[in-house]
Design a protein around this motif. Structure first.
Motif, PDB file in Angstrom:
ATOM      1  N   PHE A   1       1.103  -1.174   0.035  1.00  0.00           N
ATOM      2  CA  PHE A   1       0.111   0.045   0.030  1.00  0.00           C
ATOM      3  C   PHE A   1       1.001   1.419   0.126  1.00  0.00           C
ATOM      4  CE2 PHE A   1      -2.407  -3.385   1.876  1.00  0.00           C
ATOM      5  CZ  PHE A   1      -3.672  -3.149   1.593  1.00  0.00           C
ATOM      6  N   VAL A   2       0.771   2.101  -1.030  1.00  0.00           N
ATOM      7  CA  VAL A   2       1.573   3.421  -1.062  1.00  0.00           C
ATOM      8  C   VAL A   2       0.494   4.324  -0.471  1.00  0.00           C
ATOM      9  CG1 VAL A   2       2.837   4.909  -2.258  1.00  0.00           C
ATOM     10  CG2 VAL A   2       2.985   2.658  -2.600  1.00  0.00           C
ATOM     11  N   PHE A   3       0.685   5.196   0.603  1.00  0.00           N
ATOM     12  CA  PHE A   3      -0.304   6.075   1.216  1.00  0.00           C
ATOM     13  C   PHE A   3       0.267   7.433   0.841  1.00  0.00           C
ATOM     14  CE2 PHE A   3      -1.077   2.347   3.578  1.00  0.00           C
ATOM     15  CZ  PHE A   3      -2.500   2.315   4.015  1.00  0.00           C
ATOM     16  N   GLU A   4      -0.604   8.397   0.395  1.00  0.00           N
ATOM     17  CA  GLU A   4      -0.007   9.593  -0.183  1.00  0.00           C
ATOM     18  C   GLU A   4      -1.304  10.834   0.619  1.00  0.00           C
ATOM     19  OE1 GLU A   4      -0.633   9.335  -4.316  1.00  0.00           O
ATOM     20  OE2 GLU A   4       1.542   9.046  -4.869  1.00  0.00           O
ATOM     21  N   LYS A   5      -0.509  11.798   1.102  1.00  0.00           N
ATOM     22  CA  LYS A   5      -1.080  13.255   1.510  1.00  0.00           C
ATOM     23  C   LYS A   5      -0.302  14.286   1.028  1.00  0.00           C
ATOM     24  CE  LYS A   5      -2.770  13.821   6.186  1.00  0.00           C
ATOM     25  NZ  LYS A   5      -2.659  13.694   7.603  1.00  0.00           N
ATOM     26  N   LYS A   6      -0.763  15.298   1.135  1.00  0.00           N
ATOM     27  CA  LYS A   6       0.157  16.370   0.391  1.00  0.00           C
ATOM     28  C   LYS A   6       1.688  16.670   0.487  1.00  0.00           C
ATOM     29  CE  LYS A   6      -1.042  19.879   4.053  1.00  0.00           C
ATOM     30  NZ  LYS A   6      -1.953  20.986   4.284  1.00  0.00           N
ATOM     31  N   ASP A   7       1.792  16.189   1.701  1.00  0.00           N
ATOM     32  CA  ASP A   7       3.649  16.560   2.127  1.00  0.00           C
ATOM     33  C   ASP A   7       4.093  15.090   1.927  1.00  0.00           C
ATOM     34  OD1 ASP A   7       1.943  15.704   4.590  1.00  0.00           O
ATOM     35  OD2 ASP A   7       3.784  16.710   5.545  1.00  0.00           O
ATOM     36  N   ILE A   8       3.497  13.972   2.148  1.00  0.00           N
ATOM     37  CA  ILE A   8       4.140  12.737   2.214  1.00  0.00           C
ATOM     38  C   ILE A   8       3.722  11.655   1.509  1.00  0.00           C
ATOM     39  CG2 ILE A   8       4.821  13.159   4.833  1.00  0.00           C
ATOM     40  CD1 ILE A   8       2.062  11.364   5.432  1.00  0.00           C
ATOM     41  N   ALA A   9       4.506  10.576   1.193  1.00  0.00           N
ATOM     42  CA  ALA A   9       4.228   9.032   0.553  1.00  0.00           C
ATOM     43  C   ALA A   9       4.753   8.379   1.641  1.00  0.00           C
ATOM     44  CB  ALA A   9       4.654   9.247  -0.594  1.00  0.00           C
ATOM     45  N   VAL A  10       4.091   7.169   1.978  1.00  0.00           N
ATOM     46  CA  VAL A  10       4.636   6.497   2.973  1.00  0.00           C
ATOM     47  C   VAL A  10       4.012   4.711   2.398  1.00  0.00           C
ATOM     48  CG1 VAL A  10       4.871   7.561   4.877  1.00  0.00           C
ATOM     49  CG2 VAL A  10       2.984   6.488   4.532  1.00  0.00           C
ATOM     50  N   GLU A  11       4.729   3.932   2.768  1.00  0.00           N
ATOM     51  CA  GLU A  11       4.227   2.327   2.143  1.00  0.00           C
ATOM     52  C   GLU A  11       4.029   1.561   3.418  1.00  0.00           C
ATOM     53  OE1 GLU A  11       8.364  -0.182   1.714  1.00  0.00           O
ATOM     54  OE2 GLU A  11       7.564   1.018  -0.155  1.00  0.00           O
ATOM     55  N   THR A  12       3.017   0.743   3.357  1.00  0.00           N
ATOM     56  CA  THR A  12       2.716  -0.525   4.094  1.00  0.00           C
ATOM     57  C   THR A  12       2.699  -1.674   3.660  1.00  0.00           C
ATOM     58  OG1 THR A  12       1.419   1.089   5.462  1.00  0.00           O
ATOM     59  CG2 THR A  12       0.973  -1.268   5.728  1.00  0.00           C
ATOM     60  N   VAL A  13       3.207  -2.874   3.979  1.00  0.00           N
ATOM     61  CA  VAL A  13       2.965  -4.017   3.278  1.00  0.00           C
ATOM     62  C   VAL A  13       2.481  -5.004   4.174  1.00  0.00           C
ATOM     63  CG1 VAL A  13       4.705  -5.823   1.998  1.00  0.00           C
ATOM     64  CG2 VAL A  13       5.256  -3.558   2.415  1.00  0.00           C
ATOM     65  N   LEU A  14       1.460  -5.717   3.411  1.00  0.00           N
ATOM     66  CA  LEU A  14       0.494  -6.809   3.864  1.00  0.00           C
ATOM     67  C   LEU A  14       1.106  -8.188   3.370  1.00  0.00           C
ATOM     68  CD1 LEU A  14      -2.166  -7.721   5.328  1.00  0.00           C
ATOM     69  CD2 LEU A  14      -3.276  -7.020   3.277  1.00  0.00           C
ATOM     70  N   TYR A  15       1.119  -9.066   4.283  1.00  0.00           N
ATOM     71  CA  TYR A  15       1.505 -10.600   4.177  1.00  0.00           C
ATOM     72  C   TYR A  15       0.490 -11.366   4.372  1.00  0.00           C
ATOM     73  CZ  TYR A  15       6.242  -8.629   3.423  1.00  0.00           C
ATOM     74  OH  TYR A  15       7.423  -7.742   3.398  1.00  0.00           O
ATOM     75  N   LYS A  16       0.220 -12.565   3.708  1.00  0.00           N
ATOM     76  CA  LYS A  16      -0.619 -13.651   4.155  1.00  0.00           C
ATOM     77  C   LYS A  16       0.062 -14.967   4.119  1.00  0.00           C
ATOM     78  CE  LYS A  16      -2.903 -14.262  -0.283  1.00  0.00           C
ATOM     79  NZ  LYS A  16      -4.415 -14.299  -0.774  1.00  0.00           N
ATOM     80  N   TYR A  17      -0.014 -15.876   5.021  1.00  0.00           N
ATOM     81  CA  TYR A  17       0.724 -17.137   5.016  1.00  0.00           C
ATOM     82  C   TYR A  17       0.025 -18.263   5.415  1.00  0.00           C
ATOM     83  CZ  TYR A  17       5.068 -13.965   5.584  1.00  0.00           C
ATOM     84  OH  TYR A  17       6.007 -13.013   5.665  1.00  0.00           O
ATOM     85  N   PRO A  18      -0.556 -19.067   4.819  1.00  0.00           N
ATOM     86  CA  PRO A  18      -0.795 -18.755   3.105  1.00  0.00           C
ATOM     87  C   PRO A  18      -2.272 -18.016   2.934  1.00  0.00           C
ATOM     88  CG  PRO A  18      -1.458 -21.082   3.673  1.00  0.00           C
ATOM     89  CD  PRO A  18      -0.942 -20.564   4.864  1.00  0.00           C
ATOM     90  N   THR A  19      -2.996 -17.954   4.049  1.00  0.00           N
ATOM     91  CA  THR A  19      -4.408 -17.121   4.184  1.00  0.00           C
ATOM     92  C   THR A  19      -3.853 -16.207   5.055  1.00  0.00           C
ATOM     93  OG1 THR A  19      -5.463 -18.679   5.709  1.00  0.00           O
ATOM     94  CG2 THR A  19      -5.448 -19.168   3.553  1.00  0.00           C
ATOM     95  N   TYR A  20      -5.000 -15.173   5.151  1.00  0.00           N
ATOM     96  CA  TYR A  20      -4.913 -13.953   6.282  1.00  0.00           C
ATOM     97  C   TYR A  20      -5.404 -14.554   7.562  1.00  0.00           C
ATOM     98  CZ  TYR A  20      -4.418 -10.753   2.213  1.00  0.00           C
ATOM     99  OH  TYR A  20      -4.005  -9.981   1.309  1.00  0.00           O
ATOM    100  N   GLU A  21      -6.387 -15.610   7.356  1.00  0.00           N
ATOM    101  CA  GLU A  21      -6.705 -16.157   8.721  1.00  0.00           C
ATOM    102  C   GLU A  21      -5.792 -17.175   9.388  1.00  0.00           C
ATOM    103  OE1 GLU A  21      -8.398 -16.438   5.792  1.00  0.00           O
ATOM    104  OE2 GLU A  21     -10.447 -15.375   6.142  1.00  0.00           O
ATOM    105  N   GLU A  22      -4.778 -17.622   8.671  1.00  0.00           N
ATOM    106  CA  GLU A  22      -3.760 -18.458   9.424  1.00  0.00           C
ATOM    107  C   GLU A  22      -2.834 -17.497   9.765  1.00  0.00           C
ATOM    108  OE1 GLU A  22      -1.585 -22.211   7.860  1.00  0.00           O
ATOM    109  OE2 GLU A  22      -3.554 -21.906   6.659  1.00  0.00           O
ATOM    110  N   ARG A  23      -2.324 -16.540   8.876  1.00  0.00           N
ATOM    111  CA  ARG A  23      -1.161 -15.771   9.503  1.00  0.00           C
ATOM    112  C   ARG A  23      -1.259 -14.451   8.514  1.00  0.00           C
ATOM    113  NH1 ARG A  23       5.352 -16.109   9.438  1.00  0.00           N
ATOM    114  NH2 ARG A  23       5.732 -14.314  10.552  1.00  0.00           N
ATOM    115  N   THR A  24      -1.336 -13.237   9.465  1.00  0.00           N
ATOM    116  CA  THR A  24      -1.488 -12.072   8.685  1.00  0.00           C
ATOM    117  C   THR A  24      -0.208 -10.970   9.347  1.00  0.00           C
ATOM    118  OG1 THR A  24      -3.816 -11.937   8.248  1.00  0.00           O
ATOM    119  CG2 THR A  24      -2.602  -9.847   8.290  1.00  0.00           C
ATOM    120  N   VAL A  25       0.566 -10.794   8.434  1.00  0.00           N
ATOM    121  CA  VAL A  25       1.681  -9.677   8.927  1.00  0.00           C
ATOM    122  C   VAL A  25       1.523  -8.337   8.278  1.00  0.00           C
ATOM    123  CG1 VAL A  25       4.147  -9.158   9.127  1.00  0.00           C
ATOM    124  CG2 VAL A  25       3.045 -11.631   9.218  1.00  0.00           C
TER     125      VAL A  25
END
Length: 196
Positions: free
Chosen positions: A16-40
């Motif tokens: 995910f790349v989030f943007e606001k007027k003065d910033i751009a930041v990233e967030t990374v989402l992982y699933k192992y192998p499903t979100y219910e099993e493990r989400t990071v």
């Protein structure tokens, strides 16, 4: 914040790349192998990073610290994207380790941690740090917070096995390996948990 999502080729990673007027930041989402099993979720605490690891593109610039609201918004957006009830996630980890150094935005980080612990009581809240010198002034309060919120974990980004090689990677002042060990021992003595 507005955001865009970039999918990996194997469908297990979404950036995910989030943007606001003065910033751009990233967030990374992982699933192992499903979100219910493990989400990071790896979220940012700063726009850019003042630590300046030579191998990290984020370290080439620093704009500002993120507010606790901006940190929380990243997590909430990623959780909503999983389309599963976070209470049903077997292993749920929120990691403060995408852009920025957590202990250089300590006040806002603590606000975010307290709210995220309430919102997602089954989530581990993992702080990954390069151990800047500023960590010394926060370690007692951080240990106390880690006792109050047992989901908190601590991990050190070492990257090299000796101080000389580490200084080559990091142009700013961070703790020596011995100092990092001492900080980890202090935190462990208070919490009864091991840092990584």
């Amino acid at each position: 914040m507005k955001y865009k999502i970039f999918k990996s080729s194997d469908d297990n990673v979404s950036k995910f790349v989030f943007e606001k007027k003065d910033i751009a930041v990233e967030t990374v989402l992982y699933k192992y192998p499903t979100y219910e099993e493990r989400t990071v979720i790896c979220c940012s605490v700063q726009c850019g990073c003042p630590v300046g690891y030579k191998f990290c593109g984020t370290g080439k610039f620093f704009v500002r610290n993120l507010t606790s609201e901006e940190i929380i918004e990243q997590v909430k957006t990623a959780v909503e994207y999983t389309e599963c009830n976070p209470e049903n996630i077997n292993k749920f980890q929120i990691m403060f380790m995408s852009m920025g150094e957590p202990f250089l935005n300590y006040t806002e980080l603590v606000k975010a941690i307290k709210l995220l612990a309430f919102m997602y009581p089954n989530a581990q809240l993992l702080i990954s740090t390069s151990a800047p010198k500023a960590m010394y002034q926060h370690i007692s309060n951080f240990a106390a917070l880690s006792i109050d919120i047992p989901q908190i974990g601590l991990q050190f980004s070492v990257h090299e096995s000796n101080d000389e090689a580490r200084k080559e990677l990091i142009p700013t002042q961070t703790c020596t390996l011995k100092q990092m060990s001492t900080l980890g021992e202090v935190w462990s003595a208070f919490t009864g948990r091991r840092p990584f």
